[in-house]
Design an enzyme around this catalytic site. Structure first.
Site, PDB file in Angstrom:
ATOM      1  N   GLY A  49     -15.641  58.740  31.916  1.00  0.00           N
ATOM      2  CA  GLY A  49     -15.982  59.974  31.117  1.00  0.00           C
ATOM      3  C   GLY A  49     -14.949  61.171  31.244  1.00  0.00           C
ATOM      4  O   GLY A  49     -13.789  60.698  31.743  1.00  0.00           O
ATOM      5  N   THR A  75      -9.924  53.580  27.774  1.00  0.00           N
ATOM      6  CA  THR A  75      -8.699  54.550  28.183  1.00  0.00           C
ATOM      7  C   THR A  75      -7.715  54.463  27.103  1.00  0.00           C
ATOM      8  O   THR A  75      -7.087  55.460  26.871  1.00  0.00           O
ATOM      9  CB  THR A  75      -8.115  53.733  29.377  1.00  0.00           C
ATOM     10  N   THR A  88      -7.666  45.563  32.498  1.00  0.00           N
ATOM     11  CA  THR A  88      -9.114  45.103  32.554  1.00  0.00           C
ATOM     12  C   THR A  88      -9.121  43.904  33.226  1.00  0.00           C
ATOM     13  O   THR A  88      -8.898  42.897  32.798  1.00  0.00           O
ATOM     14  CB  THR A  88      -9.761  45.021  30.930  1.00  0.00           C
ATOM     15  N   ASP A 127     -12.043  42.151  33.002  1.00  0.00           N
ATOM     16  CA  ASP A 127     -12.672  41.262  32.246  1.00  0.00           C
ATOM     17  C   ASP A 127     -11.687  40.440  31.251  1.00  0.00           C
ATOM     18  O   ASP A 127     -12.249  39.673  30.695  1.00  0.00           O
ATOM     19  CB  ASP A 127     -13.408  42.131  31.479  1.00  0.00           C
ATOM     20  N   GLU A 169     -21.777  38.605  34.650  1.00  0.00           N
ATOM     21  CA  GLU A 169     -22.623  39.839  34.675  1.00  0.00           C
ATOM     22  C   GLU A 169     -23.285  40.171  33.364  1.00  0.00           C
ATOM     23  O   GLU A 169     -24.457  40.693  33.386  1.00  0.00           O
ATOM     24  CB  GLU A 169     -22.263  41.123  35.258  1.00  0.00           C
ATOM     25  N   TYR A 188     -17.666  43.402  43.339  1.00  0.00           N
ATOM     26  CA  TYR A 188     -16.790  44.603  43.545  1.00  0.00           C
ATOM     27  C   TYR A 188     -15.558  44.144  44.505  1.00  0.00           C
ATOM     28  O   TYR A 188     -14.456  44.665  44.816  1.00  0.00           O
ATOM     29  CB  TYR A 188     -17.579  45.865  44.228  1.00  0.00           C
TER      30      TYR A 188
HETATM   31  N1  LIG Z   1     -13.247  56.768  22.286  1.00  0.00           N
HETATM   32  C1  LIG Z   1     -12.669  57.480  23.162  1.00  0.00           C
HETATM   33  N2  LIG Z   1     -12.105  58.761  22.955  1.00  0.00           N
HETATM   34  C2  LIG Z   1     -11.736  59.204  23.959  1.00  0.00           C
HETATM   35  N3  LIG Z   1     -11.791  58.884  25.233  1.00  0.00           N
HETATM   36  C3  LIG Z   1     -12.354  57.668  25.501  1.00  0.00           C
HETATM   37  C4  LIG Z   1     -12.994  57.021  24.482  1.00  0.00           C
HETATM   38  N4  LIG Z   1     -13.558  56.057  24.985  1.00  0.00           N
HETATM   39  C5  LIG Z   1     -13.470  56.059  26.395  1.00  0.00           C
HETATM   40  N5  LIG Z   1     -12.791  57.225  26.549  1.00  0.00           N
HETATM   41  C6  LIG Z   1     -12.191  57.543  27.988  1.00  0.00           C
HETATM   42  O1  LIG Z   1     -11.455  56.559  28.529  1.00  0.00           O
HETATM   43  C7  LIG Z   1     -11.772  56.617  30.047  1.00  0.00           C
HETATM   44  C8  LIG Z   1     -11.988  55.140  30.162  1.00  0.00           C
HETATM   45  O2  LIG Z   1     -13.147  54.548  29.603  1.00  0.00           O
HETATM   46  P1  LIG Z   1     -14.129  53.526  30.375  1.00  0.00           P
HETATM   47  O3  LIG Z   1     -14.835  54.111  31.251  1.00  0.00           O
HETATM   48  O4  LIG Z   1     -14.640  52.812  29.098  1.00  0.00           O
HETATM   49  O5  LIG Z   1     -13.149  52.385  30.989  1.00  0.00           O
HETATM   50  P2  LIG Z   1     -12.015  51.331  30.331  1.00  0.00           P
HETATM   51  O6  LIG Z   1     -10.869  52.124  30.044  1.00  0.00           O
HETATM   52  O7  LIG Z   1     -12.725  50.689  29.078  1.00  0.00           O
HETATM   53  O8  LIG Z   1     -11.654  50.397  31.340  1.00  0.00           O
HETATM   54  P3  LIG Z   1     -12.913  49.233  32.037  1.00  0.00           P
HETATM   55  O9  LIG Z   1     -13.894  49.017  30.785  1.00  0.00           O
HETATM   56  O10 LIG Z   1     -11.938  47.777  31.830  1.00  0.00           O
HETATM   57  O11 LIG Z   1     -13.436  49.524  33.219  1.00  0.00           O
HETATM   58  C9  LIG Z   1     -12.975  57.620  30.235  1.00  0.00           C
HETATM   59  O12 LIG Z   1     -12.598  58.834  30.748  1.00  0.00           O
HETATM   60  C10 LIG Z   1     -13.430  57.824  28.938  1.00  0.00           C
HETATM   61  O13 LIG Z   1     -13.961  58.920  28.680  1.00  0.00           O
HETATM   62  O1  LIG Z   2     -16.872  50.592  38.161  1.00  0.00           O
HETATM   63  P1  LIG Z   2     -18.442  50.178  37.471  1.00  0.00           P
HETATM   64  O2  LIG Z   2     -18.496  51.753  36.432  1.00  0.00           O
HETATM   65  O3  LIG Z   2     -19.576  49.752  38.216  1.00  0.00           O
HETATM   66  O4  LIG Z   2     -17.969  49.329  36.386  1.00  0.00           O
HETATM   67  C1  LIG Z   2     -18.303  47.893  36.437  1.00  0.00           C
HETATM   68  C2  LIG Z   2     -17.807  47.187  35.376  1.00  0.00           C
HETATM   69  O5  LIG Z   2     -16.295  47.359  35.402  1.00  0.00           O
HETATM   70  C3  LIG Z   2     -15.686  46.338  35.101  1.00  0.00           C
HETATM   71  O6  LIG Z   2     -15.031  45.761  36.320  1.00  0.00           O
HETATM   72  C4  LIG Z   2     -14.296  46.540  34.010  1.00  0.00           C
HETATM   73  O7  LIG Z   2     -14.835  46.785  32.730  1.00  0.00           O
HETATM   74  C5  LIG Z   2     -16.732  45.477  34.591  1.00  0.00           C
HETATM   75  O8  LIG Z   2     -16.504  43.838  34.585  1.00  0.00           O
HETATM   76  C6  LIG Z   2     -17.927  45.702  35.045  1.00  0.00           C
HETATM   77  O9  LIG Z   2     -19.306  45.684  34.311  1.00  0.00           O
END
Ligand SMILES: Nc1ncnc2c1ncn2[C@@H]1O[C@H](COP(=O)(O)OP(=O)(O)OP(=O)(O)O)[C@@H](O)[C@H]1O
Ligand SMILES: O=P(O)(O)OC[C@H]1O[C@](O)(CO)[C@@H](O)[C@@H]1O
Ligand SMILES: [Mg+2]
Length: 554
Positions: free
Chosen positions: A227, A254, A280, A282, A381, A436
């Protein structure tokens, strides 16, 4: 002292991008939706799980899609298409260039052909047919003879966002060391706590000395968060601090956020390179061979599977159940199962399963226990979420808008115990959740090398003035990939692929599939193959080029 800047017009620069006069002239195709019309993910992703995840920030997502709308597609012979990345000179045309300081670096000067050829590109599809199109290509990563930033001028920052992943600290370390050792950059800031750190936290100064040992630690020394992506505040902070290279390490969310930052930077006309390093655990990022940390995760998962196996064989009708990460993509479970050979059943989100009746999980467990006296189950998961949702309520979303998952491990343990109690058969089930623990370890040797190369390649790209790109390894070569290609879809295990068949044959588990599911999966694979092949879109590009060359309209 740095040599005086050469003007782009009179320099004999063999590299800088709008390349040589003989190179094909890049055309900007206004609507990739039209070009890539067969790819439904580009059209509207509101109904996809990921699309829903970004609802709170839909307007920003809309802006990010504009990056795709300005796709730089350069067609060539025989269906060749270069899908190029933006460059700061696209919107700041008169920027000076400088000789790459690497040419005077004793460590690198011995390398024959150290600088990459400006015309080098990397093909996305490595297997082609004799008469098929050459397909999609990305710009090869690596050092260019001329750069768009003087070392003294660079003010870089690094931010890590999203969940943890082995190798984050190695990437941070190697961006800092790469900038410093290869380019003599001294001003590097660490943004703390993810995107919100740009406007709500103090920054950290990063030097090679400070990051020297961090690759031996798990997590990220910068902290991370979900966020908090406020584009205006982030770009204000970049502008106010005079930052001109932004290195963003994170997953799909991100990279989407980085795409929006890039658009805003461009709109303001700032000379700032925005570059992503995909992260990632995943392994769900498309286009690239694999994401860093994945190898480490698969290796570490073996320890949990071994423990589950030991527990299972040591008890009467022992069942070892291991949950591994994988929200929408079950790669860790898939590869950990293949590597282990102790696993009798692997459940992933891509392959729906059912519990009761012939061909269901319970009957299979029963058979395994009767035959072998024990069994090991690995579950990702994100598997079985629809089944669980029949009896449990959704638990909402995380701060980034990602759906929070119900615990399939606990649910499955309970269901299995209930079934065998009802059928008066003694079992001993041990549930292990190492998720984790796996994510929090430092990267292994192979991931360390991978992270190092990714970090160096991303630094070369930013120094060369490329922006709005993610670094990635494609078919073993590093290249610069436009953000939208990384975020438009998700890499998922294909259950109609040979690799999944290998798993089924190694575990002997039921496929749980009815014909309808197989047909749907095959169609999805076909659509994906078309996207990778790119042939329909390439034909369209070539048609458009032919039309524009002949001055005609259609
Ligand atoms: N569409 C978007 N526009 C702007 N910022 C975004 C958007 N989607 C996600 N973000 C921002 O990117 C950051 C990371 O997003 P998210 O928590 O979904 O993790 P991620 O980068 O997908 O990594 P992971 O899912 O592997 O943990 C957050 O700070 C989120 O607010
Ligand atoms: O750190 P959090 O918010 O518990 O997120 C867990 C998620 O993050 C990941 O490790 C990466 O997207 C996923 O495998 C898992 O579902
Ligand atoms: Mg994500």
């Amino acid at each position: 002292m740095a040599p005086p800047p050469a003007s782009p017009a009179d320099s004999a620069d063999p590299d800088p991008r709008p390349a040589s006069a003989s190179a094909p002239v890049p055309i900007t195709i206004p609507s990739p939706r039209e070009l890539l019309h067969h790819h439904h993910h580009l059209v509207d992703r509101r109904d996809t799980p990921r699309g829903r995840a970004w609802e709170p920030e839909r307007s920003r997502r809309g802006e990010a899609m504009d990056g795709a709308a300005a796709a730089k597609l350069v067609p060539g012979e025989a269906g060749y298409v270069l899908e190029d990345v933006p460059h700061v000179s696209d919107y700041l045309p008169d920027l000076p260039t400088y000789p790459n300081p690497l040419q005077d670096n004793p460590a690198y000067s011995v390398v024959k052909q150290y600088f990459v050829n400006p015309d080098d590109t990397v093909c996305q599809k490595i297997v082609v047919h004799k008469d098929g199109p050459r397909g999609n290509h990305f710009r090869r990563a690596g050092p260019r003879q001329r750069v768009y930033f003087e070392p003294d001028e660079v003010h870089a920052c690094i931010v890590t966002c999203g969940g943890l992943c082995p190798g984050l600290n190695t990437v941070i370390r190697e961006i800092v060391c790469g900038l410093s050792d290869m380019y003599g950059v001294t001003k590097i800031l660490g943004i703390q706590g993810g995107y919100r750190g740009f406007y709500a936290r103090n920054t950290t100064t990063l030097t090679p000395k400070i990051v020297n040992d961090i690759h031996k630690r798990g997590g990220t020394i910068l902290g991370s968060s979900r966020g908090g992506h406020d584009t205006m505040k982030i770009v204000d902070s970049i502008q106010d601090r005079g930052i001109n290279q932004v290195y963003v390490i994170g997953g799909d969310g991100t990279q989407r956020g980085a795409g929006v930052i890039f658009e805003e930077v461009k709109r303001r006309g700032l000379k700032v390179s925005v570059a992503g390093i995909p992260k990632t655990i995943d392994n769900d990022i498309p286009v690239i061979d694999k994401s860093f940390g994945f190898d480490t995760a698969v290796e570490e998962a073996q320890r949990a599977i071994n423990a589950a196996h030991v527990e299972a064989v040591s008890a009467e009708n022992g069942i070892g159940l291991v949950k591994l990460m994988g929200r929408h993509s079950g790669f860790i479970a898939h590869y950990a199962t293949l590597a282990s050979r102790d696993v009798d059943c692997c459940l992933i989100p891509e392959s729906p399963f059912y519990l009761e009746g012939e061909g269901g999980l319970f009957k299979y467990i029963e058979k395994r226990l009767k035959d072998d006296g024990h069994m090991v189950i690995v579950v990702a998961e994100g598997a079985g979420q629809k089944l669980i949702a029949e009896t449990m309520q959704s638990i909402g979303k995380d701060a980034s808008g990602n759906e929070l998952l119900l615990d399939v491990g606990l649910w499955l343990s309970q269901k299995i115990n209930e079934y065998f109690k009802k059928n008066k058969m003694t079992i001993n089930l041990k549930y292990i959740d190492p998720t984790y623990m796996i994510r929090a370890i430092p990267s292994n040797a192979s991931d360390n090398v991978y992270c190092t190369l990714l970090a160096h390649s991303v630094v070369h790209g930013a120094m060369a003035g490329y922006t709005g790109f993610t670094i990635g390894q494609v078919n073993g070569r590093h290249c610069y990939i436009p953000f939208y290609r990384i975020t438009e879809k998700q890499n998922r295990v294909s259950i109609t692929d040979r690799m999944w068949a290998r798993l089924l044959s190694s575990t002997n588990q039921p496929s749980f599939l009815c014909n309808k599911v197989v047909e749907e999966a095959k169609k999805e694979q076909e659509r994906t193959a078309q996207l990778i092949d790119g042939s329909p879109s390439h034909r369209k590009v070539n048609e458009k080029v032919a039309v524009s060359n002949s001055g005609g309209t259609k």
